[in-house]
Write a protein that holds these residues in place. Sequence first.
Motif, PDB file in Angstrom:
ATOM      1  N   GLY A  71      25.939  29.319  83.221  1.00 56.59           N
ATOM      2  CA  GLY A  71      27.169  29.782  83.837  1.00 56.59           C
ATOM      3  C   GLY A  71      27.814  28.750  84.719  1.00 56.59           C
ATOM      4  O   GLY A  71      27.637  27.531  84.555  1.00 56.59           O
ATOM      5  N   LEU A  72      28.565  29.221  85.703  1.00 53.16           N
ATOM      6  CA  LEU A  72      29.348  28.377  86.592  1.00 53.16           C
ATOM      7  C   LEU A  72      28.454  27.417  87.368  1.00 53.16           C
ATOM      8  O   LEU A  72      27.520  27.835  88.062  1.00 53.16           O
ATOM      9  N   GLY A  73      28.709  26.122  87.239  1.00 55.73           N
ATOM     10  CA  GLY A  73      27.968  25.109  87.997  1.00 55.73           C
ATOM     11  C   GLY A  73      26.557  24.901  87.523  1.00 55.73           C
ATOM     12  O   GLY A  73      25.812  24.118  88.116  1.00 55.73           O
ATOM     13  N   GLY A  74      26.155  25.576  86.461  1.00 52.33           N
ATOM     14  CA  GLY A  74      24.790  25.445  85.984  1.00 52.33           C
ATOM     15  C   GLY A  74      24.641  24.327  84.973  1.00 52.33           C
ATOM     16  O   GLY A  74      25.512  23.471  84.804  1.00 52.33           O
ATOM     17  N   VAL A 106      14.926  27.979  69.113  1.00 54.39           N
ATOM     18  CA  VAL A 106      15.506  28.107  70.450  1.00 54.39           C
ATOM     19  C   VAL A 106      16.414  26.919  70.734  1.00 54.39           C
ATOM     20  O   VAL A 106      16.033  25.765  70.500  1.00 54.39           O
ATOM     21  N   TRP A 107      17.605  27.214  71.256  1.00 56.35           N
ATOM     22  CA  TRP A 107      18.593  26.202  71.617  1.00 56.35           C
ATOM     23  C   TRP A 107      19.095  26.458  73.032  1.00 56.35           C
ATOM     24  O   TRP A 107      19.035  27.578  73.533  1.00 56.35           O
ATOM     25  N   SER A 108      19.614  25.428  73.643  1.00 59.46           N
ATOM     26  CA  SER A 108      20.291  25.567  74.935  1.00 59.46           C
ATOM     27  C   SER A 108      21.598  24.795  74.859  1.00 59.46           C
ATOM     28  O   SER A 108      21.637  23.665  74.352  1.00 59.46           O
ATOM     29  N   PHE A 109      22.652  25.416  75.352  1.00 61.89           N
ATOM     30  CA  PHE A 109      23.982  24.809  75.287  1.00 61.89           C
ATOM     31  C   PHE A 109      24.437  24.428  76.692  1.00 61.89           C
ATOM     32  O   PHE A 109      24.347  25.232  77.633  1.00 61.89           O
ATOM     33  N   GLY A 110      24.924  23.202  76.827  1.00 56.56           N
ATOM     34  CA  GLY A 110      25.433  22.727  78.114  1.00 56.56           C
ATOM     35  C   GLY A 110      26.896  22.347  78.026  1.00 56.56           C
ATOM     36  O   GLY A 110      27.352  21.804  77.019  1.00 56.56           O
ATOM     37  N   TYR A 111      27.636  22.632  79.069  1.00 52.62           N
ATOM     38  CA  TYR A 111      29.052  22.266  79.117  1.00 52.62           C
ATOM     39  C   TYR A 111      29.388  21.929  80.564  1.00 52.62           C
ATOM     40  O   TYR A 111      28.677  22.294  81.509  1.00 52.62           O
ATOM     41  N   LYS A 112      30.489  21.241  80.766  1.00 47.63           N
ATOM     42  CA  LYS A 112      30.813  20.699  82.082  1.00 47.63           C
ATOM     43  C   LYS A 112      31.576  21.733  82.899  1.00 47.63           C
ATOM     44  O   LYS A 112      32.806  21.804  82.863  1.00 47.63           O
ATOM     45  N   ALA A 113      30.819  22.545  83.626  1.00 47.41           N
ATOM     46  CA  ALA A 113      31.410  23.569  84.496  1.00 47.41           C
ATOM     47  C   ALA A 113      31.037  23.286  85.943  1.00 47.41           C
ATOM     48  O   ALA A 113      30.734  24.191  86.712  1.00 47.41           O
ATOM     49  N   ASP A 114      31.044  22.002  86.320  1.00 51.60           N
ATOM     50  CA  ASP A 114      30.676  21.601  87.685  1.00 51.60           C
ATOM     51  C   ASP A 114      31.878  21.774  88.596  1.00 51.60           C
ATOM     52  O   ASP A 114      32.832  21.001  88.540  1.00 51.60           O
ATOM     53  N   TRP A 115      31.830  22.757  89.435  1.00 50.88           N
ATOM     54  CA  TRP A 115      32.962  23.004  90.320  1.00 50.88           C
ATOM     55  C   TRP A 115      32.872  22.201  91.616  1.00 50.88           C
ATOM     56  O   TRP A 115      33.794  22.182  92.410  1.00 50.88           O
ATOM     57  N   VAL A 152      21.961  34.292  74.753  1.00 55.64           N
ATOM     58  CA  VAL A 152      21.468  34.712  76.063  1.00 55.64           C
ATOM     59  C   VAL A 152      22.297  33.952  77.080  1.00 55.64           C
ATOM     60  O   VAL A 152      22.239  32.718  77.139  1.00 55.64           O
ATOM     61  N   ALA A 153      23.083  34.660  77.880  1.00 55.26           N
ATOM     62  CA  ALA A 153      24.065  34.005  78.742  1.00 55.26           C
ATOM     63  C   ALA A 153      23.916  34.476  80.179  1.00 55.26           C
ATOM     64  O   ALA A 153      23.712  35.657  80.441  1.00 55.26           O
ATOM     65  N   HIS A 154      24.049  33.518  81.084  1.00 58.80           N
ATOM     66  CA  HIS A 154      23.994  33.826  82.504  1.00 58.80           C
ATOM     67  C   HIS A 154      25.386  33.694  83.112  1.00 58.80           C
ATOM     68  O   HIS A 154      26.119  32.743  82.828  1.00 58.80           O
ATOM     69  N   SER A 155      25.744  34.662  83.940  1.00 60.31           N
ATOM     70  CA  SER A 155      26.965  34.620  84.731  1.00 60.31           C
ATOM     71  C   SER A 155      28.186  34.303  83.877  1.00 60.31           C
ATOM     72  O   SER A 155      28.442  34.974  82.873  1.00 60.31           O
ATOM     73  N   MET A 156      28.954  33.269  84.229  1.00 57.81           N
ATOM     74  CA  MET A 156      30.160  32.922  83.495  1.00 57.81           C
ATOM     75  C   MET A 156      29.868  32.590  82.038  1.00 57.81           C
ATOM     76  O   MET A 156      30.749  32.694  81.172  1.00 57.81           O
TER      77      MET A 156
END
Length: 1598
Positions: A71-74, A106-115, A152-156
Amino acid sequence: MERFRRRVSADENISRLERAINGFTASRRPSPVRQASSEDERVEDSFKGALGLNLLRDVTEPLIDFIFVHGLGGGSRKTWSKSSNQYHYWPKEWLSQDPEFGCVRVWSFGYKADWNERKENVLEIQDFALALVGEIENAPDIRRSKTKIVFVAHSMGGLVVKQACILARGDPGLRSLSGRIHTLYFLATPHRGSDLSRTLANILKISYGQKIFVSDLEPNSSVINAINDSFRHRAEDLQLWSFYETFPSQILLTNALIVNKSSATLGYAREHISPLNSDHRGVCKFDLPSDPNYKTLRNAFITTIDTVLSQSKKSHRFSQKLCSSMAVSQITSETIRLQHDKLAGLTGLSEPPINDLVALEDVRIPNSCEWLISKPAYSTWHTPWSDSPPVFWLLGNAGSGKSVLCSQVIRELQKENLRCSYFFFKHGTDAKSSIAGCLRALAYQMAKSDEAILRKVLEMEQDTVPCVQWDEGTTWRKLFIGCIFKLSKPLPQFWVIDALDESPKFSTFLKLIKDLPSYMRIFLTSRGTAEAQQGLAALGSLVEPYQVQTEDLLDDLGILIDSKMDRLPVSDGDGQLKLRERLLKKSSGSFLWVSLIIQELEQTYSEEDAEEILNEVPEDMNQLYIRMLKSLPSSERATRLTHCLFSWTILTRRALTLNEMQCAIKLDLNQTIHNLGKSLSAICGQFMSIDRNNCIQSIHQTAHVFLLSQDAVPALAVDEQCSHNRIAQICLKFLNGNQLQGTYLQRQKSGVQGSILGTELLDYACTSFSQHVQKSFPDDINTFKLLCTFLETRIPPWIEYLASKAKMYHVIRTVKNLQSYMKQRVKRMSPLSSGKDLLESWIKDLVKMNAKFRGHLSLSPSAIHYLIPALCPLDSMIYKKYSPRHRGFVIEGMKETNWDDCVAMIDFQDKQICASALGDRYLAVAVSHGPIYLYYKDSIQVKYALAFGERARTLLLSSDCGYLVAGGLRKATIWDTNSGAQIWTFDRAHVALSEMFDTDTNCLIAATQGGYISTWDLREGRETDHWEWNDSVESTRGMPKPNRSPGKLLLSPDASTLAACYRGLPIYLFDVKGKICIGCCRRKAGSIGQARGNQYLVDALAFNPNIEIDVLVASYGDGELAVFNKTSSDLRHCVPNVFAQALACSPNGSMLVTGSSRGLIRMFEFGGTEGDRLSLVYRINAHDDAIRALAFSGDSSHFADIRGSQCRVWEPAVLAQNDVDEGSQSEFSQGSTFVFESKGAEEGSQEECITAICGDEVGIYAFCGKLDGTVALFETRSATQRAILYRHALHIRVTSIAYHGHRSLLMTADESGRILIYRLSLEKDVDVEPEVASLVSDIPTEEPIQKLFPDPSGNGLLVISRGFATLRTLMGEQKESPIALADKNGDKIISLHPTRAQSFIVLGSNHVDVYSWFNAVKEEDPLIHDHLGGLSLTVTPPTPLLSSFSENSQRASVVGATEQLQPTKYIVHLVYTPFGPQSLRIWPAELLSGTTSCSSPQPYPDAEHLGSAMRQIIAVWETRLLFLDLNLWVCSLELSSRELGARAVKRHFFLLPEWRSGFGNEPFMVVFSEAKREFLIGFKGRLLVVKKGLDLAEPWSL
């Protein structure tokens, strides 16, 4: 005192927010001033995790892909790790060691949500979702497999995943991928935003730069609302799990939940909801696998894995069985989506009232409402199949929290996975105060939560009248009794219904639920009004009432006060306790009172001010409202604005949005207000609030009532009628301006660009203006003038708007409101006033236009501009006002001056009709000594001809039209209408005079002339009960026992009551289930004279089906109609001089139709306080044979009569006006002031029907053969008949007609086999009288002739009879042996040879023969046969005109256009199959003209199954195929298109159903004249000529 504290820097705020959201716990974040070393950055990035899609665990044969989204900032790793220790990265470390996850990749997705970066970021949630979809699509391991996908998603991250699903499922190219998405896990996802995001966004603007994705998370942001609106339509087949945090996080200087429960849950029916004992960051971080939160998640994951594995096995077997490579997930997804669309179309709903539920959950404080759950009475009720009363009724005072309690009950039931449907009533809002609307919402939710109910509901076909127009009685009867409650093995169902007392039809609902199935449980809330007490008494042992006590609410009130205590001006614990006690003491158990006082206390700054408020505030709510009202700004400008807001909020039909209200204020006061949401409280105080949908509402129903009645502040008093009048004028001015611009008018005015100011209010004005007109001052001349202007100038764009929004049902609502307005206004108008005539004319036009063209408008809303006015009667207002404006589309030959209420007529000519039955789907007609015909109700096409073997005395269709029963002299036969199969035949000793289906027991009940009732079980096919009712008549009660056979018998629609008539005796009423006589119905001596009255026989009887109208209507031989109360047997009303031979009540109970021996139809409306008064409202002067029987359709929109050889179906305007649920109407109608009259159906005896038609080669003339044997000449310019050219034998039908222009030869054939050939002398000047030069030949043949095809040279003709084609000379000489047309797949097809004028082709199923026009000899050309022999043709008779059905009973109705042989570029054939859809075959003519051998040509593939959407082929013209589709639109298919699909089809104009040749399966008689591009249509004895029809074109779809 700590009033002054040091200011906290933005950086420190960021640090605290970061710790709350991201989970930094080891140390404080480095100061932003300090430059981090590269090593620090590498460590930070490593712990955060890589961007993009990262594979954490692979398996050999994966079946499922788990994808974790932060999610946000993660980060792709940090979010899922409690510390930097690799061990805590549980998706990678723990799941890979778990044997339950052996098939999971199992996969993990990362994106640039650094506030917390020091620069702006323009990325949005949409961008992150696009990246996620792109990564998955481009991952070979995922793309190449057929695994199920689990997010499986956390927060945002949950919002990102939802948007990704929306994007994937909206892209046809990703259909395969999106169909694999199986389950979504949401961990503390802010589905409705988070208040924290607003704080964070403000800080970021100052310190770090704006981050758009942070603003997206604000409550009710446009992004979140858009995602939620779209996702609910894309999630029908998804498994959804929502977990919410329960521990607060430290945020700045306080502790709070970052995402509360109401925001973390979706509120969907199938959603799994569970708490996690953690704060926001801890829901996805665990110390050990033994952590209870991890166990909860892991167990949920395993449930998903088990489900997928189970489905995978079933899918494998299913795919093997079907031999298909299509993934089952795609099939399931498409099926569910289709089911949802059908359900939405049936109920008029696309979602449950989730917004109401969520709004209440926002109000509910955690740990409140527990007191009700612990009550023993509630616990017993909430246990399925228990012996406790099925209805739990919670009664409480206004403001006592009943609605919030409902939300708690709903969530408790959902948490236990019990099937729960709910509805929240709200007074003053049509959609939320209607019983019918409530029932539709409940049915929708039941179908969504139960597959068996969904299948059952979807079995119902769409009726002509949309479900949204059904009243509560029809909805209950059709959706529940006739459908849902028929399930054989139902599961428990719970209903939660709040504020039932806010519905004006309170008592109606209680009467409906008296006979609930045992598996139903209902939770009701209302105030403890006198009406509620009556309802309790009526339900008796079915209900468990509970009166809310003040003591029940004290704990919850305390929780509410405590939750707000930190905002109140109280410092220490003692002060808080004293304030709490004072508020509780004065509250009298009212949450509303406490909330209002707390809001006022929050605006104070000292304990002294608070003390003053507590001392002054009244305990009475009205006094509190007065105090609030007096505190509002009192300047003149402010008062006007406040009054305006009060009026528009209280009196509008539905709540207005902020944008709509700002537009209304601009129109009303000419004031432009920006950001009304921020200034609303300053303008209206606490009286108004903004809900989650950005709509303005009064805070409570009590505030609504107070503002309408208060006189404490006169300047703010809302005069209801005056305010309605002002709103009506504003809406009408708005609609009369430029705002109402239809798409058609916009095309005509190319200069109109951009959006039109004020369009925000367009939807409300279009749908609701008439409600305000109806409630306005009837004598206000300005309102009347504005209304007249609207009717005369704005009807087409208004209709177009409603049709484009699928809101045509508002036309009938408008009609009802205008009719009510007219009743009030005419009292103040002169009887000769033109205004009265104008309103009456428009009311009738709108009703008829809606009924006649509603289906066409749903397909093409713009047709109201260029098609429909030309199709309306010449004296109609719509034709007079709008048809002359658009001369592009013209129909010559339309003679109707008035609307015809008869929509269909079946005439069996020489045979009598003995019985009929009309249902929602079918019309059944029994012919004397003939078969029983089952027609489709809407199209009047024959579905089955059922053999009965004797004259049917009675016909009956079950409520769902699933069964048809015919009763004869000594037997009854039952058929399944879906298959036409005979199910049972019962023998009986006496003829049944009345029969009825008992839907509860699945039995047929018959009352016989032998004085007994027999009951047959339709499941076992045996008689289960036999009761002789005369035994129950007690002479001691003054009722003489009948000693003869009854003359009339009638069972009530629910088969509970029997009415029996005997000569010289009163009408006896019997309770069928109780098997007792319940009374006698006698006329009073004062009406006709009792002695004289009883000697008259009863001619007809009718029970009113409405449970609220407990009456029986009887028609006596002296002409009097008598209305009796069924319960008391008392006479309530009499209407003399009716002389009804037949009676029928509409299923909704609003109308009684009578038919006389002279063919006169009268329609009476039930009125009065108890519905026992009859008012004549409509008369149909169809003077003809005596009407012998009447039958209503299930939706009350049509009725059928039988008279002599005819059966007619009627759709009077008055029925359409009564098929809409009023919602706000609490009393029965008092009857209409006006009696509308209508003429009957136009008789065919005046103009003999046209049975064959063709045109000349230049399009000037048309030749028509008629039913009486005449051959007439029409000129196409005006579609008028010029002359009778000649005649065949009298009353011998002309079956075929052909014209050879070069030789001026007219050839006609009749059903006796006679052919006449005449040479004509025609002039191009149509004003010159035509001449019949000479008879060329009179040729007798032995067989009835179906078609004539002239030789292209004009020297002979091809005669098509039954099974053979014979080539003859003009003198009748047969040239060769007949050509057999019989083929294994039906008759062969005859066509001109594409290149050889001297030859024609006969096409069979697998061969093609070429014959010479000269001698009918088959040409043996090996080249041609080599080339054509491989044609794969499946053929049926070239036309269905002369079917076996036509030979039986509808000879007069079987007619058709003559098909001329013309050389074309394509050969087209529509293949009719007995089972399955039709198919279209197209061959280019060039394939049939080669001279050398080539590969076997195949027809163009019908890839999109266009043939299944075609009703009739009209012609092949150049490169276009002209055809009639199933919706009766004339369309063209461009045959030269590369892709023969729907995109190559254009829709031009439509035909009216009554133009059909007959009333069976016969086609329309339509011929295309190429010379002028006109369509010639035979209609009764007239010719219709459609001009410039092809100039109009729009896209067509299957």
